[in-house]
Motif scaffolding. Sequence first.
Motif, PDB file in Angstrom:
ATOM      1  N   LYS A  73      -7.156  19.983 -42.835  1.00 47.13           N
ATOM      2  CA  LYS A  73      -7.508  20.109 -44.255  1.00 47.13           C
ATOM      3  C   LYS A  73      -8.991  19.828 -44.459  1.00 47.13           C
ATOM      4  O   LYS A  73      -9.682  20.553 -45.189  1.00 47.13           O
ATOM      5  CB  LYS A  73      -6.655  19.129 -45.075  1.00 47.13           C
ATOM      6  N   ILE A  74      -9.508  18.783 -43.824  1.00 52.99           N
ATOM      7  CA  ILE A  74     -10.928  18.457 -43.945  1.00 52.99           C
ATOM      8  C   ILE A  74     -11.777  19.550 -43.312  1.00 52.99           C
ATOM      9  O   ILE A  74     -12.819  19.943 -43.853  1.00 52.99           O
ATOM     10  CB  ILE A  74     -11.220  17.092 -43.287  1.00 52.99           C
ATOM     11  N   ALA A  75     -11.329  20.055 -42.178  1.00 54.33           N
ATOM     12  CA  ALA A  75     -12.073  21.126 -41.500  1.00 54.33           C
ATOM     13  C   ALA A  75     -12.175  22.361 -42.390  1.00 54.33           C
ATOM     14  O   ALA A  75     -13.214  23.047 -42.403  1.00 54.33           O
ATOM     15  CB  ALA A  75     -11.397  21.471 -40.178  1.00 54.33           C
ATOM     16  N   ALA A  76     -11.124  22.638 -43.128  1.00 53.58           N
ATOM     17  CA  ALA A  76     -11.156  23.795 -44.029  1.00 53.58           C
ATOM     18  C   ALA A  76     -12.176  23.592 -45.137  1.00 53.58           C
ATOM     19  O   ALA A  76     -12.873  24.536 -45.546  1.00 53.58           O
ATOM     20  CB  ALA A  76      -9.763  24.038 -44.611  1.00 53.58           C
ATOM     21  N   VAL A  77     -12.283  22.353 -45.641  1.00 57.44           N
ATOM     22  CA  VAL A  77     -13.273  22.051 -46.677  1.00 57.44           C
ATOM     23  C   VAL A  77     -14.682  22.267 -46.128  1.00 57.44           C
ATOM     24  O   VAL A  77     -15.543  22.876 -46.777  1.00 57.44           O
ATOM     25  CB  VAL A  77     -13.100  20.613 -47.193  1.00 57.44           C
ATOM     26  N   ILE A  78     -14.928  21.770 -44.916  1.00 56.53           N
ATOM     27  CA  ILE A  78     -16.251  21.915 -44.307  1.00 56.53           C
ATOM     28  C   ILE A  78     -16.564  23.383 -44.029  1.00 56.53           C
ATOM     29  O   ILE A  78     -17.691  23.846 -44.247  1.00 56.53           O
ATOM     30  CB  ILE A  78     -16.338  21.073 -43.021  1.00 56.53           C
ATOM     31  N   ALA A  79     -15.578  24.121 -43.534  1.00 62.99           N
ATOM     32  CA  ALA A  79     -15.791  25.548 -43.261  1.00 62.99           C
ATOM     33  C   ALA A  79     -16.150  26.300 -44.532  1.00 62.99           C
ATOM     34  O   ALA A  79     -16.939  27.252 -44.510  1.00 62.99           O
ATOM     35  CB  ALA A  79     -14.539  26.136 -42.620  1.00 62.99           C
ATOM     36  N   ASP A  80     -15.589  25.867 -45.651  1.00 61.01           N
ATOM     37  CA  ASP A  80     -15.821  26.553 -46.921  1.00 61.01           C
ATOM     38  C   ASP A  80     -17.108  26.113 -47.603  1.00 61.01           C
ATOM     39  O   ASP A  80     -17.812  26.931 -48.210  1.00 61.01           O
ATOM     40  CB  ASP A  80     -14.634  26.308 -47.851  1.00 61.01           C
ATOM     41  N   GLU A  81     -17.445  24.804 -47.493  1.00 57.31           N
ATOM     42  CA  GLU A  81     -18.549  24.254 -48.270  1.00 57.31           C
ATOM     43  C   GLU A  81     -19.732  23.785 -47.433  1.00 57.31           C
ATOM     44  O   GLU A  81     -20.794  23.499 -47.985  1.00 57.31           O
ATOM     45  CB  GLU A  81     -18.046  23.075 -49.117  1.00 57.31           C
ATOM     46  N   GLY A  82     -19.570  23.649 -46.133  1.00 56.98           N
ATOM     47  CA  GLY A  82     -20.606  23.070 -45.297  1.00 56.98           C
ATOM     48  C   GLY A  82     -20.387  21.582 -45.127  1.00 56.98           C
ATOM     49  O   GLY A  82     -19.375  21.024 -45.574  1.00 56.98           O
ATOM     50  N   PRO A  83     -21.303  20.876 -44.437  1.00 55.93           N
ATOM     51  CA  PRO A  83     -21.141  19.444 -44.188  1.00 55.93           C
ATOM     52  C   PRO A  83     -20.876  18.660 -45.475  1.00 55.93           C
ATOM     53  O   PRO A  83     -21.431  18.962 -46.533  1.00 55.93           O
ATOM     54  CB  PRO A  83     -22.482  19.047 -43.563  1.00 55.93           C
ATOM     55  N   ILE A  84     -20.002  17.660 -45.375  1.00 57.46           N
ATOM     56  CA  ILE A  84     -19.648  16.836 -46.533  1.00 57.46           C
ATOM     57  C   ILE A  84     -20.150  15.413 -46.320  1.00 57.46           C
ATOM     58  O   ILE A  84     -20.298  14.952 -45.187  1.00 57.46           O
ATOM     59  CB  ILE A  84     -18.127  16.834 -46.781  1.00 57.46           C
ATOM     60  N   GLY A  85     -20.418  14.716 -47.412  1.00 56.36           N
ATOM     61  CA  GLY A  85     -20.868  13.334 -47.326  1.00 56.36           C
ATOM     62  C   GLY A  85     -19.809  12.433 -46.722  1.00 56.36           C
ATOM     63  O   GLY A  85     -18.601  12.710 -46.806  1.00 56.36           O
ATOM     64  N   LEU A  86     -20.259  11.348 -46.104  1.00 60.27           N
ATOM     65  CA  LEU A  86     -19.326  10.386 -45.525  1.00 60.27           C
ATOM     66  C   LEU A  86     -18.354   9.875 -46.566  1.00 60.27           C
ATOM     67  O   LEU A  86     -17.166   9.661 -46.274  1.00 60.27           O
ATOM     68  CB  LEU A  86     -20.107   9.218 -44.901  1.00 60.27           C
ATOM     69  N   ASP A  87     -18.821   9.669 -47.796  1.00 63.25           N
ATOM     70  CA  ASP A  87     -17.941   9.145 -48.836  1.00 63.25           C
ATOM     71  C   ASP A  87     -16.790  10.104 -49.132  1.00 63.25           C
ATOM     72  O   ASP A  87     -15.651   9.673 -49.357  1.00 63.25           O
ATOM     73  CB  ASP A  87     -18.724   8.815 -50.103  1.00 63.25           C
TER      74      ASP A  87
END
Length: 367
Positions: A7-21
Amino acid sequence: MNPLARKIAAVIADEGPIGLDRYWNIALFDREHGYYTSREPFGRAGDFITAPEVSQMFGELIGAWVVAAWRALGTPAPFLLVEIGPGRGTLMADMLRTIGRIAPDCMRAVAVRLVETSDRLAAVQAATLERFDLPIRRVRQVRELEATPAIIIANELFDAIAMRQFVFDGEAWRERCVTISGSGRFEFVLNRRANDLPEARVAGASPLAGAVLEWSPAREALAAELAERLALNGGAGLFIDYGHAATGFGDTLQAVHGHAFADPLDRPGECDITSHVDFAPIAAAFRDRGLAVSPVVTQGAFLLSLGLRERAEALGTPADAENRATIEAAARRLAGANKGEMGRLFKVLCASSESLSLPPFGLDAAD
């Protein structure tokens, strides 16, 4: 990858790197697979043991502190006894048992409120506390609490709230984010310059390249919300967590699985993620609202000032040698300063609508 990692990988694939928070909040609080919503983290069968699980003495002493604070505040009736992040309800149960034994008048005035976001943990807390004939209610957010004087207890609360990390690249601060490596694993990347990092966080500092600064807007926002309610309605808050009294540089991000350290980016939803709490901005939020704020003291000094040694002796005197040794070991773990002990690493802070003549007020500030 486990389901939450996908699920997190899908978010990153869609939006790019995400903040640690953002990674932190998904890993811990995702409604379906989050660590606190889907697992049992506490106790020997879980991933870590909190102070109330170490010994009943911790909750008993905090319960006695609640009675003393209630009296110092003028014995408001009714008043809310609030615990934020109550775990399995162990601390609240030990506090209530002690309050009922030493101060029946306080017990008659109390209304218990549990601030808990996890439905699973809320059910465990309800089962733990069902033996008490008291008005006990669970709320999801601090803002749902009634406008009534309150004594607020929070043990290991702020460490579970997400923080952000920034790394000095020799010229500017850049935010540490989470992305996916070429091999398909999560990894850290310095993604963007920290344009929203408050100047006050770095004013006067002379960091070397590679220095890490941690900042938690969410922790500060919660402190401000609590400060506002204490200032408006009266009461006191006691906050216990591991961390440091003064802001500094350093990477304190960690994960725990099975009572051992783990990779924070490995198996999201299966490991607890925490970091050391910076008490300086939390204390500042309380002071900014005009509250009386204690020094940040060590848990060891705080518990010893409340009578931990004497309580251990009272429990141990009628016990056999084996149980007496267990009680003594628990007291050392709660207040000791050696490796594996909580007395120095954990800190205590109190904020109150009026100055209190009880610990941690009057104790020496932690280093």
